[in-house]
Design an enzyme around this catalytic site. Structure first.
Site, mmCIF file in Angstrom:
data_model
loop_
_atom_site.group_PDB
_atom_site.id
_atom_site.type_symbol
_atom_site.label_atom_id
_atom_site.label_comp_id
_atom_site.label_asym_id
_atom_site.label_seq_id
_atom_site.Cartn_x
_atom_site.Cartn_y
_atom_site.Cartn_z
ATOM 1 N N ASP A 169 -28.694 19.199 9.780
ATOM 2 C CA ASP A 169 -27.277 18.863 10.119
ATOM 3 C C ASP A 169 -26.454 18.274 9.331
ATOM 4 O O ASP A 169 -25.028 18.160 9.371
ATOM 5 C CB ASP A 169 -27.271 18.360 11.759
ATOM 6 C CG ASP A 169 -27.598 19.321 12.923
ATOM 7 O OD1 ASP A 169 -27.775 20.625 12.514
ATOM 8 O OD2 ASP A 169 -28.202 18.772 13.727
ATOM 9 N N GLY A 170 -26.913 17.068 8.511
ATOM 10 C CA GLY A 170 -26.207 16.440 7.573
ATOM 11 C C GLY A 170 -25.492 17.167 6.321
ATOM 12 O O GLY A 170 -24.319 16.844 6.026
ATOM 13 N N ASN A 191 -18.271 14.690 14.041
ATOM 14 C CA ASN A 191 -19.087 14.245 15.069
ATOM 15 C C ASN A 191 -18.268 13.297 15.850
ATOM 16 O O ASN A 191 -18.264 13.333 17.151
ATOM 17 C CB ASN A 191 -20.319 13.883 14.421
ATOM 18 C CG ASN A 191 -21.488 15.012 14.376
ATOM 19 O OD1 ASN A 191 -21.176 16.109 14.710
ATOM 20 N ND2 ASN A 191 -22.559 14.646 13.813
ATOM 21 N N ASP A 193 -22.322 -4.072 20.662
ATOM 22 C CA ASP A 193 -22.613 -3.631 19.194
ATOM 23 C C ASP A 193 -21.684 -2.882 18.629
ATOM 24 O O ASP A 193 -21.426 -2.838 17.277
ATOM 25 C CB ASP A 193 -24.063 -3.372 18.995
ATOM 26 C CG ASP A 193 -25.130 -4.073 19.268
ATOM 27 O OD1 ASP A 193 -24.664 -5.435 19.236
ATOM 28 O OD2 ASP A 193 -26.198 -3.831 19.206
ATOM 29 N N ALA A 247 -19.197 18.891 19.837
ATOM 30 C CA ALA A 247 -20.298 19.086 18.773
ATOM 31 C C ALA A 247 -20.968 17.880 18.534
ATOM 32 O O ALA A 247 -22.165 17.868 18.297
ATOM 33 C CB ALA A 247 -19.489 19.545 17.565
ATOM 34 N N THR A 263 -24.313 15.445 20.948
ATOM 35 C CA THR A 263 -25.629 15.419 20.900
ATOM 36 C C THR A 263 -26.076 14.765 19.784
ATOM 37 O O THR A 263 -27.296 14.484 19.449
ATOM 38 C CB THR A 263 -26.085 16.813 20.810
ATOM 39 O OG1 THR A 263 -25.718 17.504 19.764
ATOM 40 C CG2 THR A 263 -25.962 17.815 22.302
ATOM 41 N N TYR A 297 -25.426 10.876 17.368
ATOM 42 C CA TYR A 297 -25.178 9.423 17.693
ATOM 43 C C TYR A 297 -24.794 9.171 19.117
ATOM 44 O O TYR A 297 -25.363 8.127 19.865
ATOM 45 C CB TYR A 297 -24.249 8.676 16.568
ATOM 46 C CG TYR A 297 -24.205 7.211 16.766
ATOM 47 C CD1 TYR A 297 -25.264 6.600 17.154
ATOM 48 C CD2 TYR A 297 -23.357 6.553 16.000
ATOM 49 C CE1 TYR A 297 -25.495 5.185 17.236
ATOM 50 C CE2 TYR A 297 -23.573 5.110 15.941
ATOM 51 C CZ TYR A 297 -24.359 4.530 16.555
ATOM 52 O OH TYR A 297 -24.409 2.925 16.392
ATOM 53 N N ASN A 298 -23.944 9.744 19.749
ATOM 54 C CA ASN A 298 -23.345 9.657 21.020
ATOM 55 C C ASN A 298 -24.822 9.583 22.103
ATOM 56 O O ASN A 298 -24.781 8.712 22.940
ATOM 57 C CB ASN A 298 -22.254 10.610 21.635
ATOM 58 C CG ASN A 298 -22.172 10.735 22.880
ATOM 59 O OD1 ASN A 298 -21.294 9.674 23.306
ATOM 60 N ND2 ASN A 298 -22.435 11.720 23.524
ATOM 61 N N LEU A 299 -25.300 10.668 21.988
ATOM 62 C CA LEU A 299 -26.606 10.873 22.782
ATOM 63 C C LEU A 299 -27.659 9.676 22.502
ATOM 64 O O LEU A 299 -28.281 9.282 23.710
ATOM 65 C CB LEU A 299 -27.081 12.229 22.531
ATOM 66 C CG LEU A 299 -28.374 12.657 23.364
ATOM 67 C CD1 LEU A 299 -28.037 12.791 24.960
ATOM 68 C CD2 LEU A 299 -28.987 13.908 22.937
#
Length: 255
Positions: A44-45, A114, A144, A152, A155, A157-159
């Site tokens: 993905d990166g 993202n 923090d 997209a 799923t 960092y948000n998840l």
């Protein structure tokens, strides 16, 4: 879709480089700037890198997983690739546009596929004021950090920050706190993709904050504005039996 020319690009890892050589030998290769479609080999990166690199070309990108997570990638196979490309379904994404003003008055702009995330730079918690379309919605979030994620990116960092998974086509963005201290029970919000989100950093000299659009970081920000970049469109290709919409739904039922 019928594609005449294909470009193969790959991450630096050995599995991706081996796949690159095999596929170029088997199917030929056209430079990415001239190809009808780009096949990205990696995780993905690497897919994010490809999307950013070709964001102004509007060329469709088909990923095959030769990395780790591969949420944005299709299953790797060397067989029948041109037929898979013809059958593939396109998903259109619009990135987020991040505009920042730093403590010393510098302005910066970057795109995020993202998420845009604000993160404390020191041991002290950040204090952030949140406004939506010019109306203050939260006077002070002690945390923090906080992020705005696309469907997209919901799923990613948000998840991990316990934000909601957002289906493609829902027309919403996820606003998610990162380790909120006050208000302790605030879990974030779902916002229309048409809104403008503004973050104002409180006590910025004492509690510095950085802003990150995918992998572009701006440190010591005073104000950050986030909105969907409707003038930018990205096209991802997925096999019909395993498309991005299905992955987002399936992710919500994992144990």
């Amino acid at each position: 879709m019928k594609f005449e020319t294909v470009a193969f690009v790959a991450a630096d890892g050995q599995p991706a480089q081996t796949a690159l050589n095999r596929l170029r030998h088997r199917y030929g290769h056209t430079p990415p700037e001239k190809a009808d479609v780009i096949v990205a080999l990696g995780g993905d990166g690497f897919m994010l890198e490809c999307l950013h690199r070709h964001i102004d070309r509007k060329v469709p990108i088909y990923g095959m997983n030769r990395g780790t997570v591969g949420f944005l990638m299709n299953v790797y196979s060397e067989e029948g690739l041109m037929e898979r490309l013809e059958r593939a379904e396109a998903v259109q994404l619009h990135p987020l546009r991040m505009q920042t003003l730093t403590m010393n008055g510098e302005e910066h702009e970057a795109l995020a596929i993202n998420e845009v995330s604000l993160l404390r730079e020191t041991r002290q918690a950040a204090k952030i004021r949140i406004s939506i379309d010019g109306k203050m919605r939260m006077e002070e979030l002690v945390c923090d950090g906080v992020l705005v994620a696309t469907p997209a990116g919901s799923t990613a960092y948000n998840l991990s920050a316990h934000g909601p998974i957002v289906p493609m086509g829902a027309g919403v963005l996820a606003l998610t706190p990162i380790s909120a201290f006050r208000p302790r029970r605030w879990r974030g919000a779902l916002l229309s993709h048409k809104v403008t989100v503004e973050f104002s950093i409180l006590e910025g000299a004492k509690r510095p904050v950085s802003a990150v659009a995918d992998y572009t970081e701006v440190r010591d920000v005073a104000r950050v504005t986030v909105r969907e970049a409707r003038d930018k469109a990205l096209s991802l290709l997925f096999d019909p039996e395993h498309n991005l919409e299905e992955r987002i739904i399936a992710e919500q039922f994992l144990p």
